[in-house]
Design a protein around this motif. Structure first.
Motif, mmCIF file in Angstrom:
data_model
loop_
_atom_site.group_PDB
_atom_site.id
_atom_site.type_symbol
_atom_site.label_atom_id
_atom_site.label_comp_id
_atom_site.label_asym_id
_atom_site.label_seq_id
_atom_site.Cartn_x
_atom_site.Cartn_y
_atom_site.Cartn_z
ATOM 1 N N ASP A 63 3.512 37.171 77.047
ATOM 2 C CA ASP A 63 3.352 35.740 76.787
ATOM 3 C C ASP A 63 2.045 35.215 77.361
ATOM 4 O O ASP A 63 1.363 34.383 76.736
ATOM 5 N N ASP A 64 1.685 35.687 78.540
ATOM 6 C CA ASP A 64 0.443 35.233 79.176
ATOM 7 C C ASP A 64 -0.782 35.644 78.360
ATOM 8 O O ASP A 64 -1.732 34.864 78.213
ATOM 9 N N PHE A 65 -0.785 36.870 77.836
ATOM 10 C CA PHE A 65 -1.902 37.283 76.986
ATOM 11 C C PHE A 65 -1.963 36.408 75.730
ATOM 12 O O PHE A 65 -3.051 35.980 75.313
ATOM 13 N N ALA A 66 -0.815 36.136 75.132
ATOM 14 C CA ALA A 66 -0.797 35.284 73.938
ATOM 15 C C ALA A 66 -1.284 33.884 74.266
ATOM 16 O O ALA A 66 -2.008 33.258 73.468
ATOM 17 N N ARG A 67 -0.918 33.402 75.448
ATOM 18 C CA ARG A 67 -1.353 32.063 75.863
ATOM 19 C C ARG A 67 -2.868 32.000 76.006
ATOM 20 O O ARG A 67 -3.470 30.932 75.899
ATOM 21 N N ASN A 68 -3.480 33.131 76.207
ATOM 22 C CA ASN A 68 -4.937 33.203 76.309
ATOM 23 C C ASN A 68 -5.598 33.607 74.992
ATOM 24 O O ASN A 68 -6.735 34.061 74.968
ATOM 25 N N GLY A 69 -4.875 33.443 73.889
ATOM 26 C CA GLY A 69 -5.464 33.583 72.572
ATOM 27 C C GLY A 69 -5.453 34.978 71.989
ATOM 28 O O GLY A 69 -6.167 35.246 71.014
ATOM 29 N N ILE A 70 -4.646 35.891 72.548
ATOM 30 C CA ILE A 70 -4.651 37.289 72.106
ATOM 31 C C ILE A 70 -3.260 37.667 71.616
ATOM 32 O O ILE A 70 -2.302 37.697 72.400
ATOM 33 N N LYS A 71 -3.123 37.971 70.323
ATOM 34 C CA LYS A 71 -1.822 38.423 69.836
ATOM 35 C C LYS A 71 -1.509 39.769 70.478
ATOM 36 O O LYS A 71 -2.329 40.688 70.489
ATOM 37 N N THR A 72 -0.283 39.876 70.988
ATOM 38 C CA THR A 72 0.092 41.035 71.799
ATOM 39 C C THR A 72 1.429 41.590 71.326
ATOM 40 O O THR A 72 2.379 40.829 71.096
ATOM 41 N N VAL A 73 1.490 42.899 71.190
ATOM 42 C CA VAL A 73 2.697 43.574 70.720
ATOM 43 C C VAL A 73 3.082 44.646 71.730
ATOM 44 O O VAL A 73 2.266 45.505 72.088
ATOM 45 N N ALA A 74 4.345 44.592 72.184
ATOM 46 C CA ALA A 74 4.861 45.570 73.147
ATOM 47 C C ALA A 74 5.965 46.382 72.482
ATOM 48 O O ALA A 74 7.131 45.950 72.433
ATOM 49 N N PRO A 75 5.646 47.562 71.944
ATOM 50 C CA PRO A 75 6.676 48.388 71.306
ATOM 51 C C PRO A 75 7.651 48.960 72.330
ATOM 52 O O PRO A 75 7.271 49.282 73.454
ATOM 53 N N ASP A 76 8.911 49.087 71.905
ATOM 54 C CA ASP A 76 9.904 49.745 72.757
ATOM 55 C C ASP A 76 9.772 51.246 72.547
ATOM 56 O O ASP A 76 10.378 51.824 71.640
ATOM 57 N N LEU A 77 8.987 51.877 73.378
ATOM 58 C CA LEU A 77 8.696 53.300 73.237
ATOM 59 C C LEU A 77 9.872 54.178 73.652
ATOM 60 O O LEU A 77 9.873 55.383 73.384
ATOM 61 N N PHE A 78 10.871 53.580 74.305
ATOM 62 C CA PHE A 78 11.996 54.354 74.830
ATOM 63 C C PHE A 78 13.282 54.135 74.039
ATOM 64 O O PHE A 78 14.345 54.620 74.439
ATOM 65 N N GLU A 79 13.203 53.380 72.947
ATOM 66 C CA GLU A 79 14.355 53.163 72.063
ATOM 67 C C GLU A 79 15.584 52.701 72.836
ATOM 68 O O GLU A 79 16.662 53.287 72.757
ATOM 69 N N LYS A 80 15.396 51.631 73.601
ATOM 70 C CA LYS A 80 16.456 50.988 74.387
ATOM 71 C C LYS A 80 16.996 51.888 75.494
ATOM 72 O O LYS A 80 18.111 51.667 75.991
ATOM 73 N N ASP A 81 16.210 52.880 75.886
ATOM 74 C CA ASP A 81 16.627 53.779 76.964
ATOM 75 C C ASP A 81 15.638 53.715 78.128
ATOM 76 O O ASP A 81 15.385 54.706 78.801
ATOM 77 N N GLY A 82 15.043 52.525 78.330
ATOM 78 C CA GLY A 82 14.230 52.339 79.521
ATOM 79 C C GLY A 82 15.101 52.443 80.760
ATOM 80 O O GLY A 82 16.338 52.338 80.691
ATOM 81 N N ILE A 83 14.482 52.654 81.901
ATOM 82 C CA ILE A 83 15.255 52.776 83.145
ATOM 83 C C ILE A 83 15.983 51.455 83.411
ATOM 84 O O ILE A 83 15.398 50.376 83.291
ATOM 85 N N PRO A 84 17.271 51.508 83.751
ATOM 86 C CA PRO A 84 18.055 50.276 83.963
ATOM 87 C C PRO A 84 17.461 49.394 85.058
ATOM 88 O O PRO A 84 16.947 49.890 86.068
ATOM 89 N N PHE A 85 17.569 48.091 84.843
ATOM 90 C CA PHE A 85 16.988 47.145 85.801
ATOM 91 C C PHE A 85 17.630 47.241 87.170
ATOM 92 O O PHE A 85 16.996 46.927 88.191
#
Length: 266
Positions: A63-85
């Motif tokens: 969101d911060d990058f977008a707020r500074n005028g840069i479209k930003t895309v964060a792909p889920d590279l782990f297919e919902k298997d990121g380390i649990p919070f």
């Protein structure tokens, strides 16, 4: 290659994400789109740490990058298997978590195909130029994209899984993407001797496209995305790394330019 303890340590940040989830050729991706006019043919790829783009910290940075005028895309590279919070929030669960098993399912070679699918799909939507910013695990993928000259600007914050000096020598010989490194004092993945080797290989105008290493004294691995914001040193490091990243992107053609460049948000 392997992960260290600090790869799964840190603080979950508070805030209300403003972006949205989008499925891009089957890959769930968190997207931050600037308000008003922006460069629609350019996208910043946000390559996450091991917690994936579901971690609020990552979404808030997008969101911060977008707020500074840069479209930003964060792909889920782990297919919902990121380390649990809860690994972040519980010392007991952190000690019990099997880093080796998780990494065997999500090596950079396994994460790369979803990333390539997103890049290819964005090209069909009219995107012609990409930059990438990677944190910890994602820093490895920034280098891999730069080796193929898929990106035109690179940012790696406390990168993990690099081979030093090999990856920097390869960067010098094959990449044309200007490289910014956000480094720190306490970092088993990218310690100060390795940082100095990077400087020796790429610094002093040896890498013509552009090279810079920012150093955040007193910070530790993970500071730019999972730093404890109640600690003034870590907070300053996190904010400094973000400002440095935005300035780097502006310098190399992403976001508002010249007199139109807006102030970098804190």
């Amino acid at each position: 290659m392997s992960l260290c303890e600090d790869c799964i340590k840190g603080i979950r940040h508070e805030g209300s994400p403003e972006g949205h989830w989008e499925t891009i050729d089957g890959v769930d991706s968190y997207v931050g789109t600037p308000t008003g006019d922006y460069q629609k043919d350019k996208v910043l790829l946000f390559l996450c740490d091991v917690f994936g783009p579901q971690l609020p910290n990552a979404q808030l940075l997008v969101d911060d990058f977008a707020r500074n005028g840069i479209k930003t895309v964060a792909p889920d590279l782990f297919e919902k298997d990121g380390i649990p919070f809860d690994v972040l929030e519980s010392e007991e669960k952190r000690r019990a978590f099997d880093r080796s098993s998780w990494f065997s399912r999500h090596t950079p070679a396994i994460s790369r195909p979803p990333l390539d699918k997103v890049i290819a799909a964005l090209k069909t939507q009219g995107v012609t130029t990409f930059a990438a910013t990677g944190y910890c695990y994602g820093g490895r993928l920034v280098f891999d994209l730069a080796f193929k000259n898929i990106i035109s600007a690179s940012i790696a914050s406390h990168p993990s899984l690099l081979k030093v000096p090999d990856d920097f020598e390869k960067y010098l010989s094959v990449s044309s993407a200007p490289l910014l490194l956000n480094a720190c004092t306490i970092d088993k993945q990218f310690p100060e001797p390795a940082q100095l080797q990077a400087d020796a290989i790429l610094g002093g105008d040896k890498f013509v496209p552009g090279y810079k290493r920012e150093y955040f004294d007193g910070c530790r691995h993970g500071f730019a995305v999972r730093g404890d914001l109640s600690d003034p040193t870590m907070k300053a490091g996190k904010e400094g790394a973000f400002k440095a990243a935005v300035a780097w992107l502006y310098r190399y053609g992403f976001g508002p330019e010249g007199e139109k460049a807006r102030k970098v948000n804190e």
